[in-house]
Write an enzyme that holds these catalytic residues in place. Structure first.
Site, PDB file in Angstrom:
ATOM      1  N   TYR A 148       2.238  19.179  46.650  1.00 23.63           N
ATOM      2  CA  TYR A 148       2.303  19.105  47.923  1.00 23.63           C
ATOM      3  C   TYR A 148       3.414  19.485  48.746  1.00 23.63           C
ATOM      4  O   TYR A 148       4.256  18.976  49.010  1.00 23.63           O
ATOM      5  CB  TYR A 148       2.026  17.609  48.309  1.00 23.63           C
ATOM      6  N   GLY A 195     -17.653  11.033  50.433  1.00 23.29           N
ATOM      7  CA  GLY A 195     -18.842  10.603  50.469  1.00 23.29           C
ATOM      8  C   GLY A 195     -19.444   9.234  51.372  1.00 23.29           C
ATOM      9  O   GLY A 195     -20.449   9.119  51.593  1.00 23.29           O
ATOM     10  N   PRO A 239     -10.798   8.521  46.963  1.00 26.64           N
ATOM     11  CA  PRO A 239     -11.679   7.258  46.657  1.00 26.64           C
ATOM     12  C   PRO A 239     -12.795   6.951  47.593  1.00 26.64           C
ATOM     13  O   PRO A 239     -13.556   6.245  47.246  1.00 26.64           O
ATOM     14  CB  PRO A 239     -10.499   6.344  46.845  1.00 26.64           C
TER      15      PRO A 239
END
Length: 281
Positions: free
Chosen positions: A56, A208, A205
């Site tokens: 990152y 969707g 987590p």
């Protein structure tokens, strides 16, 4: 009652709802100031496990967290990951898997300096490098553990077979795989972690579910006066006692929404409806 805490490696106490720092902008300016505020707010709200990685920003995310949170609150654990490096320099440089011992050692040393600590309590191998013997990769981390520079060793994006191979070499304290209510490809890995008491940190987590991708998630959210993302996180907490979700965001309102999911209680009927959801391909 769903437990709110977990002992990683059997002895490192953390709250199960953590925070993933990947999405925090690190460039100078207003966005960075917001990132600092988000990280601080996470700790104010009781987060004791924050996930970052060398990948990152090439360590910029680690530096950001140290700027925001050092000196660290008692019990706060910042876990980082190593094993992905840039090939060369300049605009053409690309990130690639690199599990060579000297690279892993160098990245751990840099993480210690950036995070301003003498020991990283949980250090995860970001990916297994297929071009380097697994024994060499994990052996290096084991050496660093013996030296007191890391406390526990974890893995990321592994199969059951790879987890078994790794456990024959070192004690594995955690696994970080992609997993969510609608993406359960790694259910066998979760089952293996549950059997062994290994922490399972799902990344993405709420994939969707944040936008209420199915009518059923939205319906359950409406019945519980919650958001679809909160329902997805509550399902994870309820699904297995070894799951430690690490939802990430760069906004304080989303952070507060995510962490409030720890207080959402699913009924058996709600769980059954969510368990039956069709899964993403």
């Amino acid at each position: 009652m769903t437990s709110t805490e977990f002992r990683i490696g059997g002895d490192l106490d953390v709250r199960r709802m953590g925070f993933g720092a990947m999405r925090l902008p690190t460039e100078a300016g207003p966005a960075r100031e917001t990132s600092l505020a988000v990280a601080r707010r996470a700790v104010e709200l009781g987060v004791t496990l924050i996930d970052t990685a060398h990948l990152y920003g090439g360590g910029a995310n680690e530096e950001l967290l140290a700027e925001a949170l050092y000196p660290y609150a008692d019990g706060l654990q910042i876990t980082t990951k190593v094993g992905v490096a840039r090939s060369g320099s300049g605009p053409e440089a690309e990130w690639k898997l690199d599990g060579r011992p000297h690279v892993l050692r160098e990245q751990v040393e840099h993480a210690l300096r950036r995070l301003r600590v003498e020991r990283i309590e949980l250090l995860q191998l970001h990916r297994i490098d297929p071009e380097v013997p697994l024994a060499d990769q994990l052996g290096t981390l084991r050496e660093l553990r013996t030296e007191g520079k890391i406390g526990r060793i974890g893995l990321s994006e592994v199969t059951v077979a790879e987890l078994d191979q790794a456990r024959a070499i070192v004690d594995v304290a955690s696994v970080q795989n992609r997993y969510s209510l609608v993406d359960r490809e790694h259910e066998p890995v979760l089952a293996a972690c549950e059997t062994a008491g290994i922490a399972f940190l799902p990344w993405r987590p709420v994939a969707g579910a944040a936008a209420g991708s199915t009518a059923e998630i939205a319906a359950v959210a409406g019945e519980l006066d919650a958001t679809p993302a909160q329902v997805a996180l509550a399902w994870l907490l309820d699904h297995s006692p070894v799951i430690l979700p690490i939802p990430g965001t760069a906004r304080i309102d989303h952070l507060e929404e995510n962490l409030a999911a720890a207080h959402v209680r699913l009924t058996p009927a709600h769980r059954a409806r969510l368990d039956r959801l069709p899964l993403s391909a």
